[in-house]
Design a protein around this motif. Sequence first.
Motif, mmCIF file in Angstrom:
data_model
loop_
_atom_site.group_PDB
_atom_site.id
_atom_site.type_symbol
_atom_site.label_atom_id
_atom_site.label_comp_id
_atom_site.label_asym_id
_atom_site.label_seq_id
_atom_site.Cartn_x
_atom_site.Cartn_y
_atom_site.Cartn_z
ATOM 1 N N ALA A 184 3.678 -19.845 -24.008
ATOM 2 C CA ALA A 184 2.752 -20.910 -23.607
ATOM 3 C C ALA A 184 3.118 -21.433 -22.225
ATOM 4 N N GLN A 185 4.420 -21.607 -21.960
ATOM 5 C CA GLN A 185 4.852 -22.066 -20.637
ATOM 6 C C GLN A 185 4.440 -21.072 -19.560
ATOM 7 N N ALA A 186 4.646 -19.779 -19.865
ATOM 8 C CA ALA A 186 4.259 -18.756 -18.883
ATOM 9 C C ALA A 186 2.754 -18.758 -18.671
ATOM 10 N N GLN A 187 2.012 -18.903 -19.762
ATOM 11 C CA GLN A 187 0.549 -18.923 -19.646
ATOM 12 C C GLN A 187 0.096 -20.172 -18.878
ATOM 13 N N ILE A 188 0.734 -21.308 -19.157
ATOM 14 C CA ILE A 188 0.385 -22.544 -18.439
ATOM 15 C C ILE A 188 0.697 -22.387 -16.949
ATOM 16 N N GLU A 189 1.856 -21.787 -16.678
ATOM 17 C CA GLU A 189 2.235 -21.587 -15.270
ATOM 18 C C GLU A 189 1.270 -20.630 -14.583
ATOM 19 N N ALA A 190 0.860 -19.577 -15.303
ATOM 20 C CA ALA A 190 -0.093 -18.627 -14.706
ATOM 21 C C ALA A 190 -1.429 -19.315 -14.466
ATOM 22 N N GLU A 191 -1.874 -20.115 -15.448
ATOM 23 C CA GLU A 191 -3.144 -20.827 -15.272
ATOM 24 C C GLU A 191 -3.032 -21.858 -14.156
ATOM 25 N N ARG A 192 -1.870 -22.488 -14.038
ATOM 26 C CA ARG A 192 -1.668 -23.455 -12.961
ATOM 27 C C ARG A 192 -1.730 -22.761 -11.604
ATOM 28 N N GLN A 193 -1.063 -21.607 -11.538
ATOM 29 C CA GLN A 193 -1.099 -20.860 -10.279
ATOM 30 C C GLN A 193 -2.521 -20.413 -9.955
ATOM 31 N N ALA A 194 -3.263 -19.941 -10.998
ATOM 32 C CA ALA A 194 -4.645 -19.509 -10.765
ATOM 33 C C ALA A 194 -5.493 -20.694 -10.337
ATOM 34 N N ALA A 195 -5.274 -21.854 -10.990
ATOM 35 C CA ALA A 195 -6.033 -23.046 -10.622
ATOM 36 C C ALA A 195 -5.668 -23.480 -9.213
ATOM 37 N N LEU A 196 -4.381 -23.372 -8.852
ATOM 38 C CA LEU A 196 -3.933 -23.753 -7.527
ATOM 39 C C LEU A 196 -4.556 -22.857 -6.462
ATOM 40 N N VAL A 197 -4.580 -21.564 -6.760
ATOM 41 C CA VAL A 197 -5.183 -20.617 -5.802
ATOM 42 C C VAL A 197 -6.667 -20.915 -5.677
ATOM 43 N N SER A 198 -7.317 -21.123 -6.830
ATOM 44 C CA SER A 198 -8.754 -21.415 -6.802
ATOM 45 C C SER A 198 -9.003 -22.732 -6.075
ATOM 46 N N LEU A 199 -8.184 -23.715 -6.365
ATOM 47 C CA LEU A 199 -8.327 -25.019 -5.726
ATOM 48 C C LEU A 199 -8.089 -24.931 -4.226
ATOM 49 N N ARG A 200 -7.090 -24.165 -3.840
ATOM 50 C CA ARG A 200 -6.822 -24.003 -2.410
ATOM 51 C C ARG A 200 -8.018 -23.400 -1.689
ATOM 52 N N SER A 201 -8.598 -22.375 -2.329
ATOM 53 C CA SER A 201 -9.733 -21.739 -1.636
ATOM 54 C C SER A 201 -10.914 -22.692 -1.562
ATOM 55 N N GLU A 202 -11.153 -23.439 -2.661
ATOM 56 C CA GLU A 202 -12.279 -24.374 -2.651
ATOM 57 C C GLU A 202 -12.002 -25.548 -1.721
ATOM 58 N N VAL A 203 -10.779 -26.115 -1.831
ATOM 59 C CA VAL A 203 -10.427 -27.234 -0.971
ATOM 60 C C VAL A 203 -10.412 -26.772 0.493
ATOM 61 N N GLY A 204 -9.927 -25.543 0.672
ATOM 62 C CA GLY A 204 -9.888 -25.013 2.037
ATOM 63 C C GLY A 204 -11.280 -24.897 2.639
ATOM 64 N N SER A 205 -12.220 -24.368 1.854
ATOM 65 C CA SER A 205 -13.583 -24.224 2.387
ATOM 66 C C SER A 205 -14.212 -25.592 2.606
ATOM 67 N N LEU A 206 -13.938 -26.534 1.671
ATOM 68 C CA LEU A 206 -14.465 -27.885 1.851
ATOM 69 C C LEU A 206 -13.832 -28.564 3.067
ATOM 70 N N ALA A 207 -12.517 -28.362 3.227
ATOM 71 C CA ALA A 207 -11.837 -28.968 4.365
ATOM 72 C C ALA A 207 -12.352 -28.397 5.679
ATOM 73 N N ILE A 208 -12.621 -27.110 5.701
ATOM 74 C CA ILE A 208 -13.132 -26.481 6.925
ATOM 75 C C ILE A 208 -14.520 -27.014 7.221
ATOM 76 N N ASP A 209 -15.331 -27.127 6.160
ATOM 77 C CA ASP A 209 -16.690 -27.649 6.374
ATOM 78 C C ASP A 209 -16.612 -29.092 6.866
ATOM 79 N N LEU A 210 -15.749 -29.872 6.274
ATOM 80 C CA LEU A 210 -15.601 -31.261 6.665
ATOM 81 C C LEU A 210 -15.053 -31.381 8.096
ATOM 82 N N ALA A 211 -14.046 -30.567 8.384
ATOM 83 C CA ALA A 211 -13.458 -30.593 9.722
ATOM 84 C C ALA A 211 -14.478 -30.125 10.763
ATOM 85 N N SER A 212 -15.297 -29.161 10.383
ATOM 86 C CA SER A 212 -16.335 -28.686 11.306
ATOM 87 C C SER A 212 -17.311 -29.798 11.588
ATOM 88 N N GLY A 213 -17.640 -30.547 10.547
ATOM 89 C CA GLY A 213 -18.586 -31.648 10.732
ATOM 90 C C GLY A 213 -17.977 -32.757 11.557
#
Length: 183
Positions: free
Chosen positions: A123-152
């Motif tokens: 469960a810890q490994a699965q939670i860590e994997a899901e956390r990493q996947a969420a972090l990667v997904s969040l980074r890409s989404e936050v990154g695109s939002l940050a770029i859009d915001l910074a562009s604006g």
Amino acid sequence: MLTELVIAAEPGEDVNPLIPAWYDIVYSIIPFALVLLLFWKVVLPRMQKMLDERAAKIEGGIEQAESAQAEAKVALEKYNAMLAEARAEAAKIREQARVDGGAILAELKEQASSEAARITATAQAQIEAERQAALVSLRSEVGSLAIDLASGVMGESLADDKKATALVDRFLADLEKSETAAK
């Protein structure tokens, strides 16, 4: 009858009415002797034989009863010994079962704790994997939002991927630092 009374009343003879005449005594002794001889030779031996047989049967019965009682006593002692042995064996079996039950219980507890540890680790490994996947997904989404915001905000397009990626990484690193500092 009167003549007999007169003869009996004659003064010459003194007759005792309780003592019989000599001829009556002789005639009575002969049949008595014959009956006594018959009783002594025939009846008495038969009666003695019958009494001896009865005594032998009684003694045999007593001996049989004593031997049966001795056999019953031996059988009772044997039964009591077997019963004591069976009780001791049952106690030994109960104790062995108790020991085996304790060992099985300890083994099951150990298996359960190892299974719980394995499940927890998984469960810890699965939670860590899901956390990493969420972090990667969040980074890409936050990154695109940050770029859009910074562009604006900047008014220019940040279309360069290297610049955008570096900007996003720096932003997320600053965000993580502020999170760890808040804790």
